[in-house]
Design a protein around this motif. Structure first.
Motif, PDB file in Angstrom:
ATOM      1  N   THR A   1      69.436  57.253  80.892  1.00 51.13           N
ATOM      2  CA  THR A   1      68.140  56.143  80.928  1.00 51.13           C
ATOM      3  C   THR A   1      67.731  55.725  79.619  1.00 51.13           C
ATOM      4  O   THR A   1      67.717  54.473  79.108  1.00 51.13           O
ATOM      5  CB  THR A   1      66.959  56.809  81.631  1.00 51.13           C
ATOM      6  OG1 THR A   1      67.227  56.977  82.858  1.00 51.13           O
ATOM      7  CG2 THR A   1      65.948  55.430  81.769  1.00 51.13           C
ATOM      8  N   ALA A   2      67.855  56.684  78.551  1.00 49.86           N
ATOM      9  CA  ALA A   2      67.731  56.226  77.088  1.00 49.86           C
ATOM     10  C   ALA A   2      68.868  55.634  76.390  1.00 49.86           C
ATOM     11  O   ALA A   2      68.732  55.213  75.344  1.00 49.86           O
ATOM     12  CB  ALA A   2      67.162  57.493  76.406  1.00 49.86           C
ATOM     13  N   VAL A   3      69.968  55.595  77.008  1.00 51.43           N
ATOM     14  CA  VAL A   3      71.289  55.298  76.172  1.00 51.43           C
ATOM     15  C   VAL A   3      70.996  53.818  76.104  1.00 51.43           C
ATOM     16  O   VAL A   3      71.445  53.284  75.060  1.00 51.43           O
ATOM     17  CB  VAL A   3      72.469  55.458  77.298  1.00 51.43           C
ATOM     18  CG1 VAL A   3      73.538  54.767  76.608  1.00 51.43           C
ATOM     19  CG2 VAL A   3      72.738  56.819  77.126  1.00 51.43           C
ATOM     20  N   GLY A   4      70.466  52.849  77.002  1.00 50.39           N
ATOM     21  CA  GLY A   4      70.325  51.627  76.631  1.00 50.39           C
ATOM     22  C   GLY A   4      69.331  51.383  75.534  1.00 50.39           C
ATOM     23  O   GLY A   4      69.776  50.418  74.789  1.00 50.39           O
TER      24      GLY A   4
ATOM     25  N   GLY B   1      61.563  55.482  75.910  1.00 48.29           N
ATOM     26  CA  GLY B   1      61.832  54.465  74.884  1.00 48.29           C
ATOM     27  C   GLY B   1      61.575  54.902  73.568  1.00 48.29           C
ATOM     28  O   GLY B   1      62.579  54.702  72.686  1.00 48.29           O
ATOM     29  N   ALA B   2      60.709  55.719  73.248  1.00 51.51           N
ATOM     30  CA  ALA B   2      60.319  56.294  71.815  1.00 51.51           C
ATOM     31  C   ALA B   2      61.577  57.207  71.652  1.00 51.51           C
ATOM     32  O   ALA B   2      62.073  57.104  70.382  1.00 51.51           O
ATOM     33  CB  ALA B   2      59.213  56.953  71.815  1.00 51.51           C
ATOM     34  N   LEU B   3      62.142  57.996  72.484  1.00 54.30           N
ATOM     35  CA  LEU B   3      63.153  58.881  72.088  1.00 54.30           C
ATOM     36  C   LEU B   3      64.350  57.987  71.967  1.00 54.30           C
ATOM     37  O   LEU B   3      65.341  58.442  71.010  1.00 54.30           O
ATOM     38  CB  LEU B   3      63.358  59.746  73.395  1.00 54.30           C
ATOM     39  CG  LEU B   3      64.549  60.838  73.068  1.00 54.30           C
ATOM     40  CD1 LEU B   3      64.301  61.912  71.962  1.00 54.30           C
ATOM     41  CD2 LEU B   3      64.720  61.755  74.435  1.00 54.30           C
ATOM     42  N   GLY B   4      64.417  57.101  72.535  1.00 52.99           N
ATOM     43  CA  GLY B   4      65.812  56.184  72.542  1.00 52.99           C
ATOM     44  C   GLY B   4      65.612  55.425  71.264  1.00 52.99           C
ATOM     45  O   GLY B   4      66.660  55.207  70.245  1.00 52.99           O
ATOM     46  N   GLY B   5      64.318  55.008  70.790  1.00 44.99           N
ATOM     47  CA  GLY B   5      64.273  54.448  69.516  1.00 44.99           C
ATOM     48  C   GLY B   5      64.744  55.584  68.417  1.00 44.99           C
ATOM     49  O   GLY B   5      65.304  55.038  67.449  1.00 44.99           O
ATOM     50  N   LEU B   6      64.041  56.749  68.469  1.00 43.90           N
ATOM     51  CA  LEU B   6      64.282  57.740  67.401  1.00 43.90           C
ATOM     52  C   LEU B   6      65.994  57.620  67.191  1.00 43.90           C
ATOM     53  O   LEU B   6      66.517  57.763  65.945  1.00 43.90           O
ATOM     54  CB  LEU B   6      63.578  58.756  67.810  1.00 43.90           C
ATOM     55  CG  LEU B   6      62.040  58.782  67.360  1.00 43.90           C
ATOM     56  CD1 LEU B   6      61.541  60.087  67.884  1.00 43.90           C
ATOM     57  CD2 LEU B   6      61.642  58.646  65.924  1.00 43.90           C
TER      58      LEU B   6
ATOM     59  N   VAL C   1      59.674  49.952  68.187  1.00 47.53           N
ATOM     60  CA  VAL C   1      60.341  48.884  69.135  1.00 47.53           C
ATOM     61  C   VAL C   1      60.997  49.670  70.391  1.00 47.53           C
ATOM     62  O   VAL C   1      60.770  49.026  71.628  1.00 47.53           O
ATOM     63  CB  VAL C   1      61.538  48.225  68.507  1.00 47.53           C
ATOM     64  CG1 VAL C   1      62.411  47.316  69.552  1.00 47.53           C
ATOM     65  CG2 VAL C   1      61.203  47.169  67.364  1.00 47.53           C
ATOM     66  N   GLY C   2      61.353  50.643  70.375  1.00 50.77           N
ATOM     67  CA  GLY C   2      61.888  51.636  71.372  1.00 50.77           C
ATOM     68  C   GLY C   2      60.742  51.962  72.292  1.00 50.77           C
ATOM     69  O   GLY C   2      60.805  51.832  73.776  1.00 50.77           O
ATOM     70  N   LEU C   3      59.478  52.257  71.717  1.00 60.18           N
ATOM     71  CA  LEU C   3      58.404  52.543  72.623  1.00 60.18           C
ATOM     72  C   LEU C   3      57.764  51.407  73.430  1.00 60.18           C
ATOM     73  O   LEU C   3      57.552  51.594  74.493  1.00 60.18           O
ATOM     74  CB  LEU C   3      57.244  53.072  71.582  1.00 60.18           C
ATOM     75  CG  LEU C   3      55.939  53.555  72.276  1.00 60.18           C
ATOM     76  CD1 LEU C   3      55.895  54.483  73.211  1.00 60.18           C
ATOM     77  CD2 LEU C   3      54.657  53.682  70.906  1.00 60.18           C
ATOM     78  N   VAL C   4      57.555  50.236  72.830  1.00 58.35           N
ATOM     79  CA  VAL C   4      57.229  49.143  73.411  1.00 58.35           C
ATOM     80  C   VAL C   4      58.469  48.654  74.425  1.00 58.35           C
ATOM     81  O   VAL C   4      57.892  48.382  75.599  1.00 58.35           O
ATOM     82  CB  VAL C   4      57.128  47.890  72.438  1.00 58.35           C
ATOM     83  CG1 VAL C   4      56.841  46.703  73.239  1.00 58.35           C
ATOM     84  CG2 VAL C   4      56.208  48.333  71.472  1.00 58.35           C
ATOM     85  N   THR C   5      59.462  48.761  74.309  1.00 58.12           N
ATOM     86  CA  THR C   5      60.712  48.551  75.303  1.00 58.12           C
ATOM     87  C   THR C   5      60.222  49.566  76.471  1.00 58.12           C
ATOM     88  O   THR C   5      60.481  49.072  77.689  1.00 58.12           O
ATOM     89  CB  THR C   5      61.904  48.731  74.708  1.00 58.12           C
ATOM     90  OG1 THR C   5      62.111  47.826  73.823  1.00 58.12           O
ATOM     91  CG2 THR C   5      63.057  48.550  75.711  1.00 58.12           C
ATOM     92  N   GLY C   6      60.201  50.854  76.325  1.00 57.60           N
ATOM     93  CA  GLY C   6      59.832  51.944  77.317  1.00 57.60           C
ATOM     94  C   GLY C   6      58.702  51.384  78.178  1.00 57.60           C
ATOM     95  O   GLY C   6      58.466  51.489  79.312  1.00 57.60           O
TER      96      GLY C   6
END
Length: 415
Positions: free
Chosen positions: A40-43, A349-354, A388-393
């Motif tokens: 899920t976080a790949v995107g 989302g935050a994990l994907g952002g990091l 940005v990843g957090l907001v996206t999530g």
């Protein structure tokens, strides 16, 4: 009238979801399905990684424009014969002493007129008086160039030398061959004083050019003095006459402004000058193009990541209806359930952002190392990317969280 202690006056204290418990529940929900959570976080990883890589590579490439901007191009000015503005009976607008007029300008190193000779269809170039009209030598280009034009091209000689001003003044039948033409003609040495034949005219080969820093087409041409070409074939055979000017650094734009007036004070409109592009403007244009192109790609990746998180979270809501119903039956409020799913999607989302920030930074550094550049990643970009990843999530989990908050406990527990 006493104030009720709980909802609807039941005396039951209202349930409270502490931040610590919320984080623990979100972590437990993610870790229960680690593979799905990772996919899920790949995107988001790709989207944020593209975002960081785009801004980093754009900044890195832009900083290299000035360094990589060719000193050769920055010192080159071309003057073209503006045929549409001159009198019809004038074959070449460049005066006879064009080279000297331009070389007198401050900042000019070399300058000279050159043009391609339009040969009749039956005129061939060969290494012998007789040749096959269908052979490759018949298609060889003949260029007339003054010594100044050859000097401005900065040739590297394999053998011999280039012709000088004396050969130009006396219209001597000499020629300089590009390495490509010399190979086709079978001329590899000047020890036996070889000659090339252009139609019925013989030209002694005085030099073979292996490379040029400007005007690479000269390597595939037979180059003869300008006045020799005009004596043999006439000025009417001159095709697109131009002047090549090499300048010192910083003088190109000034020379471009002065060249036409120096050549023909009476008719400067006969010429059109081409100055090198401004490196600052070029850098701005390149940076703008890169920003627009790749930020669009990054936005597309973020959209894909948002849809992926939203889809996975929505599926999780459907799969966990009984869990949601049990939580509601034990006193969890709708906003608590919504907060839990929002927290899960926000953490993804935050994990994907990091991870995306790390991936984008590594990409910038890797490209810079390969290209021998100095990598540049702005601190604000690295700091904003996880946000940005957090907001996206959070945006992706908003609708599934609302759906989860509206699950009725009784209906979900009966399933």
């Amino acid at each position: 009238m006493s104030r009720p202690e709980g909802p609807r006056g039941t005396g039951v204290p209202p349930s409270v979801l502490r931040l610590r418990d919320l984080c623990a529940e979100a972590a437990a929900g993610i870790l229960q399905r680690p593979a799905r959570s990772l996919l899920t976080a790949v995107g988001t990883v790709l989207g944020v990684g593209s975002f960081v890589a785009v801004l980093g590579l754009t900044a890195t490439a832009s900083s290299q424009i000035d360094n990589r901007f060719s000193e050769l191009s920055a010192t080159e000015v071309t003057v073209e014969d503006n045929a549409g503005q001159r009198d019809e009976f004038v074959d070449i607008a460049f005066p006879a002493d064009a080279d000297r007029r331009i070389e007198r300008l401050n900042g000019v190193e070399h300058a000279g007129v050159y043009f391609t000779v339009r040969l009749p269809a039956d005129v061939m170039v060969s290494a012998s008086p007789r040749s096959d009209a269908t052979g490759p030598t018949s298609r060889t280009t003949v260029v007339a160039a003054s010594p100044g034009a050859l000097a401005a091209a900065v040739p590297s000689l394999v053998e011999g030398r280039v012709y000088d001003d004396f050969a130009e003044r006396t219209a001597a039948p000499v020629a300089v061959l590009g390495a490509g033409v010399a190979g086709r003609l079978g001329i590899t040495t000047l020890e036996n004083a070889p000659a090339v034949f252009i139609g019925g005219e013989a030209f002694t080969v005085v030099g073979i050019v292996g490379d040029v820093r400007r005007k690479a087409d000269l390597l595939l041409s037979v180059v003869v003095p300008r006045w020799t070409a005009e004596r043999v074939w006439g000025t009417a055979t001159a095709s697109e006459p131009r002047m090549l000017i090499s300048t010192r650094l910083g003088a190109a734009h000034q020379i471009a402004d002065e060249a036409a007036l120096a050549l023909r004070p009476d008719h400067p409109e006969y010429f059109r000058t081409i100055a090198p592009p401004d490196p600052g403007q070029l850098r701005s244009t390149v940076g703008s193009d890169l920003d627009q192109l790749f930020l669009l790609l990054a936005a597309l990746c973020l959209v894909i990541g948002t849809v992926g998180i939203a889809n996975t979270t929505l599926v999780a809501v459907l799969e966990r209806r009984q869990e949601i119903g049990l939580r509601r039956a034990l006193g969890a409020r709708g906003r608590h359930v919504a907060a839990q799913f929002l927290a899960e999607s926000g953490v993804l989302g935050a994990l994907g952002g990091l991870l995306g920030t790390a991936l984008g930074t590594v990409t910038v550094v890797g490209v810079a190392v390969v290209r021998e550049w100095t990598p540049i990643v702005h601190p604000a970009t690295a700091a904003a990317a996880p946000a940005v990843g957090l907001v996206t999530g959070l945006l992706a989990g908003l609708y599934p969280a609302i759906r989860a908050s509206r699950v009725e406990p009784a209906e979900s527990l009966r399933q």
